[in-house]
Scaffold this motif. Structure first.
Motif, PDB file in Angstrom:
ATOM      1  N   ILE B 182      -1.731  -4.708  11.767  1.00 30.68           N
ATOM      2  CA  ILE B 182      -0.981  -5.006  10.545  1.00 30.68           C
ATOM      3  C   ILE B 182      -1.853  -4.715   9.330  1.00 30.68           C
ATOM      4  CG2 ILE B 182       0.049  -6.894   9.231  1.00 30.68           C
ATOM      5  CD1 ILE B 182       1.066  -7.965  11.900  1.00 30.68           C
ATOM      6  N   LEU B 184      -4.081  -2.464   9.297  1.00 32.30           N
ATOM      7  CA  LEU B 184      -4.134  -1.003   9.197  1.00 32.30           C
ATOM      8  C   LEU B 184      -2.935  -0.477   8.433  1.00 32.30           C
ATOM      9  CD1 LEU B 184      -5.419   1.702  10.056  1.00 32.30           C
ATOM     10  CD2 LEU B 184      -3.939   1.668  12.024  1.00 32.30           C
ATOM     11  N   LEU B 185      -1.755  -1.022   8.730  1.00 25.89           N
ATOM     12  CA  LEU B 185      -0.562  -0.558   8.017  1.00 25.89           C
ATOM     13  C   LEU B 185      -0.703  -0.864   6.529  1.00 25.89           C
ATOM     14  CD1 LEU B 185       2.204   0.734   8.279  1.00 25.89           C
ATOM     15  CD2 LEU B 185       3.163  -1.535   8.560  1.00 25.89           C
ATOM     16  N   LEU B 188      -3.005   1.692   5.018  1.00 29.88           N
ATOM     17  CA  LEU B 188      -2.387   3.008   4.855  1.00 29.88           C
ATOM     18  C   LEU B 188      -1.385   3.004   3.711  1.00 29.88           C
ATOM     19  CD1 LEU B 188      -1.888   4.172   8.516  1.00 29.88           C
ATOM     20  CD2 LEU B 188      -3.521   4.961   6.848  1.00 29.88           C
ATOM     21  N   THR B 189      -0.609   1.911   3.620  1.00 34.29           N
ATOM     22  CA  THR B 189       0.337   1.832   2.510  1.00 34.29           C
ATOM     23  C   THR B 189      -0.413   1.894   1.186  1.00 34.29           C
ATOM     24  OG1 THR B 189       1.669   0.428   3.927  1.00 34.29           O
ATOM     25  CG2 THR B 189       2.264   0.498   1.628  1.00 34.29           C
ATOM     26  N   TYR B 191      -3.255   3.240   0.691  1.00 28.81           N
ATOM     27  CA  TYR B 191      -3.800   4.592   0.550  1.00 28.81           C
ATOM     28  C   TYR B 191      -2.822   5.504  -0.174  1.00 28.81           C
ATOM     29  CZ  TYR B 191      -5.387   9.203   2.133  1.00 28.81           C
ATOM     30  OH  TYR B 191      -5.783  10.508   2.205  1.00 28.81           O
ATOM     31  N   PHE B 192      -1.551   5.407   0.212  1.00 31.16           N
ATOM     32  CA  PHE B 192      -0.590   6.325  -0.394  1.00 31.16           C
ATOM     33  C   PHE B 192      -0.138   5.878  -1.767  1.00 31.16           C
ATOM     34  CE2 PHE B 192      -0.080   7.735   4.008  1.00 31.16           C
ATOM     35  CZ  PHE B 192      -0.347   9.063   3.779  1.00 31.16           C
ATOM     36  N   LEU B 193      -0.306   4.604  -2.070  1.00 34.17           N
ATOM     37  CA  LEU B 193       0.120   4.141  -3.385  1.00 34.17           C
ATOM     38  C   LEU B 193      -0.925   4.419  -4.455  1.00 34.17           C
ATOM     39  CD1 LEU B 193       1.894   0.828  -2.446  1.00 34.17           C
ATOM     40  CD2 LEU B 193       2.899   2.999  -3.087  1.00 34.17           C
ATOM     41  N   LEU B 218      -0.872  -1.227  -9.168  1.00 37.70           N
ATOM     42  CA  LEU B 218       0.229  -1.093  -8.210  1.00 37.70           C
ATOM     43  C   LEU B 218       1.373  -2.083  -8.461  1.00 37.70           C
ATOM     44  CD1 LEU B 218      -1.722  -0.843  -4.837  1.00 37.70           C
ATOM     45  CD2 LEU B 218      -1.067   1.010  -6.349  1.00 37.70           C
ATOM     46  N   GLU B 221       3.865  -7.345  -7.355  1.00 34.58           N
ATOM     47  CA  GLU B 221       4.565  -7.600  -6.102  1.00 34.58           C
ATOM     48  C   GLU B 221       3.944  -6.812  -4.949  1.00 34.58           C
ATOM     49  OE1 GLU B 221       8.517  -7.283  -3.683  1.00 34.58           O
ATOM     50  OE2 GLU B 221       8.613  -6.402  -5.690  1.00 34.58           O
ATOM     51  N   VAL B 222       3.662  -5.527  -5.223  1.00 35.43           N
ATOM     52  CA  VAL B 222       3.030  -4.706  -4.193  1.00 35.43           C
ATOM     53  C   VAL B 222       1.662  -5.277  -3.855  1.00 35.43           C
ATOM     54  CG1 VAL B 222       2.140  -2.431  -3.663  1.00 35.43           C
ATOM     55  CG2 VAL B 222       4.262  -2.654  -4.916  1.00 35.43           C
ATOM     56  N   VAL B 225       2.028  -8.195  -1.488  1.00 28.97           N
ATOM     57  CA  VAL B 225       2.349  -7.824  -0.108  1.00 28.97           C
ATOM     58  C   VAL B 225       1.123  -7.250   0.595  1.00 28.97           C
ATOM     59  CG1 VAL B 225       3.716  -6.314   1.355  1.00 28.97           C
ATOM     60  CG2 VAL B 225       4.774  -7.456  -0.593  1.00 28.97           C
ATOM     61  N   LEU B 226       0.447  -6.329  -0.089  1.00 33.73           N
ATOM     62  CA  LEU B 226      -0.729  -5.712   0.524  1.00 33.73           C
ATOM     63  C   LEU B 226      -1.820  -6.751   0.757  1.00 33.73           C
ATOM     64  CD1 LEU B 226      -0.969  -2.332  -1.386  1.00 33.73           C
ATOM     65  CD2 LEU B 226      -0.060  -2.780   0.870  1.00 33.73           C
ATOM     66  N   MET B 229      -1.011  -8.617   3.874  1.00 36.35           N
ATOM     67  CA  MET B 229      -1.209  -7.830   5.097  1.00 36.35           C
ATOM     68  C   MET B 229      -2.690  -7.705   5.431  1.00 36.35           C
ATOM     69  SD  MET B 229       1.629  -4.852   4.698  1.00 36.35           S
ATOM     70  CE  MET B 229       1.568  -4.220   6.346  1.00 36.35           C
TER      71      MET B 229
END
Lengths: 561, 514
Positions: B182, B184-185, B188-189, B191-193, B218, B221-222, B225-226, B229
């Motif tokens: 989790i 890791l996800l 990665l999220t 990373y792309f943001l 970011l 809210e983002v 969440v990050l 995680m």
């Protein structure tokens, strides 16, 4: 791009690997029949030696010969494909067309990398099978000389036929040609699954696989006929143009749905996966490994061709592909179902079959991500598609090493006799430390633990999905991300679930005492060990340094369009 | 170098011995142990010389946030922008040093472990992977080593563990693996943001702080969440309530060496990761979740301590006390003060020295009395004075006796916590009393009670009562010496930790303190 429509040296050069396989096929048919047979010119008593029939020579009657020929053929073909892939001038694609302009084959990086996957899997399986087949009837020497490599020849002929069928699928530019290739490969694999005719499981698995497979093929064929009705052609270009011009209609949608069923069976996606566990556990292990890698890659190839070439919206249309929702649900169901079913499997082959279902789910999730791309809203839509396609290619490529490798380890155990049970793996860590280490590597690679190749491939797939979901710009709320992001979440949760059954293999291998009568080292030939070693090396090497392969996959993905 | 050498050596040793038959492998145990010991000792020498200035001349106490020393960078997977980047700063160097310190000590303490030809290479591999986690400055590399630490530990628990080792090993692996995928996800999220995608942690921090200065990177809210995680992955590793249940199982079943490394360094990976990623990148989310983290910390602290009171199994008690101490680290983070963060960092370090000693004592107890029950041995002070002394010393250090390392961290934490949360300090204060209670109670029962009249425990079956081996004595003495050293002179590492937290606070919140 160049087009060829004459059968000449150029074409033979273009289709080099395919001709190699074809020649190999002929050799396996002919060479074991060579003998001192003669031919009498009618009306005379002159007998001309023509070498077919009669008493066979010792060398050609060897049970190892067909296998060696097959290995040689696959190795040469693989070498040719890899040579092509590494050649810088490969960027331009070549089209083989009939004289009235119908495109039949297209040779480019994309099709070639699939051939590399097929040939690699079949080569490893062929190497592993060298020691696997029972030789001769053992009744009398005379009969042995007559028969002792018939069975081997049959086996390897089927293997090479499926290689040929798969490469036709890879190259096809026409739905019908694709279908012919698919059937050629499928029929060979049906027989290969049932080849173990001495066991009940073999015949049962083969029959099930054949029946379900032919129903799926028939449905697919029905879909093809409807596609033809709709577009008046089965050429990919024509279909794509028609789709772009007219958009989806109820006829084309239905046709597409039927075609997808055919491919979904091949990749064993839920709910079309029911035959897979039976087929895998009935087939002998190298064949099961081929089903789980090469055959599955073939199905994915078909799906990619149909979904990405025909039905993906144009870059100037906004919104996502029409099948995104359906495929997303299918992906979610497939990965979850596969993993949960694998949890309860006591037979390691069935467990691997279900894990292969789960992997099909991961790949479908990646395809969903491609379809979900908001083509109109982002400039670099094409790039994102390349990234995901490259991730898929990479995944299928490295899957050959650790999935097939795992099946081969089970193959070594099968040579002891007895059904495939979890308990037959018990104590492998003591009996065969190196094979147990290899199996452990395969398992954690399947689960996606770094630094194995399976981790890198899963990482690439998740990265692709996340990139599509979030875009690379800024996102103000996570709720704004595309819903495929949740597929990525489901995927990582599924990876965690899968850890249970992969780890259990490790535990059984290292910490259970071997069963009665199964102590001591395994008696088996060297060839299957060589194949396992190759798989293990590939698993670790591509995990630690996958850069070149990723580059290759990106180039290949780039040439899809 | 510190990462690669032990891992390569361990693979080499494992491969060499795997071909041997069992008898030959038994004989191979001693040379393997010697090789592992020499390698780990050499690594300890290197890190110590780095610290003292013989290798590289680094002003350790002046390393600011997001600056790294001994930085090296090579391209790893060019196509994905993944590099092999390593470096140390005030946050990671004490952890690296601690790892290299514990490796030889653990090897000494478990000198006579069975199947040494496999055990000691695994120990080396574990050490190398742990150092890899601490020095990695590339997100990908960090994750690879983060997961790599699981594999040797999994095998150590499985092969050398207790009765329920299979259950414990799988639980350990699956809990931490789930949390880290989790994480890791989340990575990665993130990373792309980012505006420019990068795996380099250093560049990420620069990017984040640039954006955080005038707004929220970011979006809040983002970020939230990050943050959740990422924190999830680290909280499970730490472990904090309610994700801590794998730890007692893993500890009770793990062999002594495994427990020592697990408690000493592996738990700290969680706290280290928190500082390195979510806290450095998402200060706004940290402020939002300040109270949530405080509550989790408080619950871990209180829960761990109360469970300890009811334990009859010595090792389980020590394991829960670890949970309790890890709660202290969370409280330090949640205090949002340089002092509190420094307390958390020093707690990581101090607990990293003290808890291996506790587990070494437990291991010796198990080894010599074949039991882990607190009531099994009475009057140990008479029968085995060495073990009794070590136990008493470790227990005292862990409950925070002044002049020992643990006290420094707890005192700092209390001050920072008082500043931040005022009267809520009664909870940690109360827990200190509970801690003292369970430690003293267990000591009283095992060491002193009974005295002259005590019979040897039944688990010995009438054999004479043994004291600990020489190798165990050496390990205990070393650990005790370092506990005193860092209790009397905490500034050896505290200064660089302090510098790191001060500059991090300044950097993240744009002020000198909150």
């Amino acid at each position: 791009m160049s087009t060829e429509n004459e059968f000449d040296a150029d074409m033979i050069e273009t289709l080099g690997p395919e001709f190699t396989v074809f020649v190999g096929l002929l050799l396996i048919m002919i060479v074991p029949n060579l003998g001192n047979g003669t031919f009498r010119i009618p009306g005379t008593s002159i007998r001309l030696p023509w070498f077919l029939g009669g008493t066979r020579y010792k060398a050609v009657a060897s049970p190892r010969l067909p296998g060696l020929l097959a290995v040689l053929t696959m190795a040469v073909a693989l070498f040719q494909v890899v040579w092509y892939l590494l050649d810088a001038s490969a960027a331009d694609s070549k089209i083989i067309s009939s004289e009235n302009g119908i495109e039949i084959f297209k040779v480019n990086m994309f099709s070639r990398i699939f051939e590399a996957i097929f040939f690699a899997a079949l080569l490893l399986a062929a190497i592993a099978s060298l020691d696997r087949l029972p030789t001769g009837s053992q009744k009398s020497d005379d009969i042995d000389v007559l028969f002792n490599n018939r069975r081997q020849a049959d086996f390897y002929i089927l293997m090479l036929t499926s290689a040929l069928g798969m490469s036709v699928v890879a190259l096809a530019q026409d739905m019908f040609v694709l279908f012919v290739g698919l059937e050629l490969a499928s029929f060979s694999t049906y027989v290969l699954v049932a080849f173990h005719k001495e066991t009940r499981a073999g015949s049962e698995g083969g029959a099930k696989y054949f029946i379900v497979g032919s129903v799926a093929s028939a449905v697919g064929l029905y879909g093809l006929s409807m596609l033809y009705l709709w577009a008046g052609s089965l050429q990919f270009d024509a279909l794509a143009a028609k789709w772009a011009a007219d958009g989806a209609s109820s006829l084309s949608m239905m046709a597409l749905g039927f075609v997808l069923v055919g491919f979904a069976f091949k990749i064993s996606a839920a709910p079309f996966h029911f035959a897979a566990p039976d087929a895998y556990s009935g087939a002998n292990s190298p064949v099961a490994g081929v089903l789980a890698t090469a055959s599955k890659a073939m199905g994915m190839l078909g799906l990619m061709r149909v979904l990405l070439l025909i039905t993906v919206p144009d870059a100037d249309a906004d919104g996502s592909a029409i099948w995104v929702g359906l495929l997303g649900v299918l992906a979610a169901v497939t990965m979850t179902w596969g993993n949960i079913a694998a949890l309860g499997s006591e037979n390691p082959k069935r467990m691997l079959a279900y894990s292969s279902v789960a992997h099909a789910g991961y790949m479908l999730a990646a395809l969903t991500a491609i379809g979900a791309w908001n083509w109109g809203l982002v400039d670099n839509g094409g790039d994102a598609m390349d990234v995901v396609v490259a991730a898929l290619l990479f995944h299928m490529f490295v899957l050959v090493f650790f999935k097939l490798g795992a099946f081969l380890v089970l193959g070594v155990l099968e040579m002891e006799g007895g059904a495939s049970r979890l308990s037959s793996l018990a104590g492998l860590g003591k009996r065969e430390p190196l094979i147990a280490v290899a199996m452990f590597l395969f398992m954690i690679s399947l689960a996606g633990v770094p630094p194995m190749a399976g981790f890198l491939s899963k990482l690439l797939v998740i990265m692709g999905i996340v990139e599509v979901a979030t875009g690379t710009g800024s996102l103000s709320a996570i709720g704004d991300a595309h819903w495929v992001w949740w597929l990525a979440l489901l995927m990582v949760i599924n990876s965690a679930i899968s850890m249970f059954y992969y780890l259990r293999i490790g535990v059984v291998m290292y910490f259970h005492e071997p069963e009665e009568g199964r102590e001591g080292a395994l008696a088996s030939g060297s060839s299957i060990r060589v194949a396992i070693a190759l798989c293990a090396i590939g698993t670790v090497a591509f995990g630690l340094y996958g850069g070149e392969l990723i580059e290759l996959c990106r180039n290949a993905a780039d040439s899809l369009q | 170098m510190l990462v690669i050498v032990p891992i390569l050596a361990s693979i080499l040793l494992l491969l060499m011995t795997s071909r041997l038959n069992p008898e030959a492998r038994e004989k191979f145990g001693a040379p393997t142990r010697m090789a592992a010991f020499i390698i780990s000792l050499a690594m300890f020498g290197v890190t110590t010389m780095m610290f003292l200035g013989q290798i590289g001349d680094v002003g350790w106490n002046n390393i600011e946030f997001n600056n790294f020393e001994f930085k090296e960078s090579y391209v790893w997977i060019e196509q994905l922008g993944i590099t092999w980047t390593v470096g140390v700063d005030g946050l990671s160097f004490p952890m690296v040093w601690l790892t290299t310190l514990l490796m030889p000590i653990t090897i000494i303490a478990t000198w006579n472990e069975k199947a040494g030809a496999t055990y000691f290479p695994l120990m080396l591999m574990l050490g190398g992977a742990l150092i890899g986690v601490f020095v990695a400055l590339d997100m990908f590399m960090f994750y690879v080593f983060w997961e790599l630490t699981l594999i040797p530990m999994f095998f150590m628990i499985l092969k050398w563990g207790g009765k329920d080792r299979k259950y414990a090993a799988q639980k350990f692996f699956i809990y931490t693996f789930t949390a880290s995928v989790i994480m890791l996800l989340g990575l990665l999220t993130m990373y792309f943001l980012m505006d420019t995608q990068t795996f380099s942690m250093q560049e990420m921090v620069v990017q984040a702080s640039g954006a955080n200065a005038n707004g929220v990177w970011l979006g809040l809210e983002v970020q939230k969440v990050l943050f959740i995680m990422l924190m999830l992955g680290f909280l499970v590793k730490l472990p904090a309530a309610p994700f801590h249940t794998w730890l007692p199982d893993a500890h009770v079943q793990a062999p002594t060496g495994g427990s020592m490394m697990l408690a000493g360094v592996m738990l700290k990976m969680g706290a280290y990761g928190m500082f390195r990623l979510p806290i450095s990148l998402f200060p706004h989310a940290l402020e939002t979740f300040q109270y949530a983290i405080m509550m989790i910390g408080l619950v871990s602290l209180v829960w761990g301590a109360i469970v300890c009171l009811g334990q009859t199994n010595l090792k389980k008690m020590v394991a829960y006390s670890s949970v309790s101490h890890m709660g202290v680290i969370l409280l330090g983070i949640a205090s949002m003060q340089p002092l509190g963060w420094a307390a958390a960092l020093f707690m990581m370090f101090a607990h990293g020295i003290i808890s291996p000693m506790l587990f070494a004592v437990c291991g010796a107890f198990k080894h010599h009395y074949h039991s882990m029950e607190i009531g099994a041995m009475r009057g140990m002070a008479k029968h085995s004075p060495w073990l009794a002394t070590s136990m008493m010393f470790g227990w005292m250090a862990s409950l925070g006796l002044p002049l020992l390392a643990g006290f420094v961290a707890e005192l700092m934490l209390m001050i920072a916590y008082w500043d931040a949360y005022g009267w809520l300090i009664i909870f940690p204060g109360l827990v200190l009393a509970i801690t003292a209670a369970y430690y003293l109670w267990s000591m009283q029962r095992t060491i002193f009670e009974g005295g002259e009249a005590t019979q040897p425990p039944e688990s010995l079956h009438g054999d004479p009562v043994p004291d600990i081996d020489n190798s165990e004595k050496v390990a205990m003495l070393l650990l005790a010496a370092f506990t005193i050293l860092f209790g009397v002179m905490p500034w050896i590492f505290l200064d660089m930790m302090d510098m790191w937290t001060q500059s991090a606070m300044k950097f993240l919140f744009r002020l000198g303190g909150v």
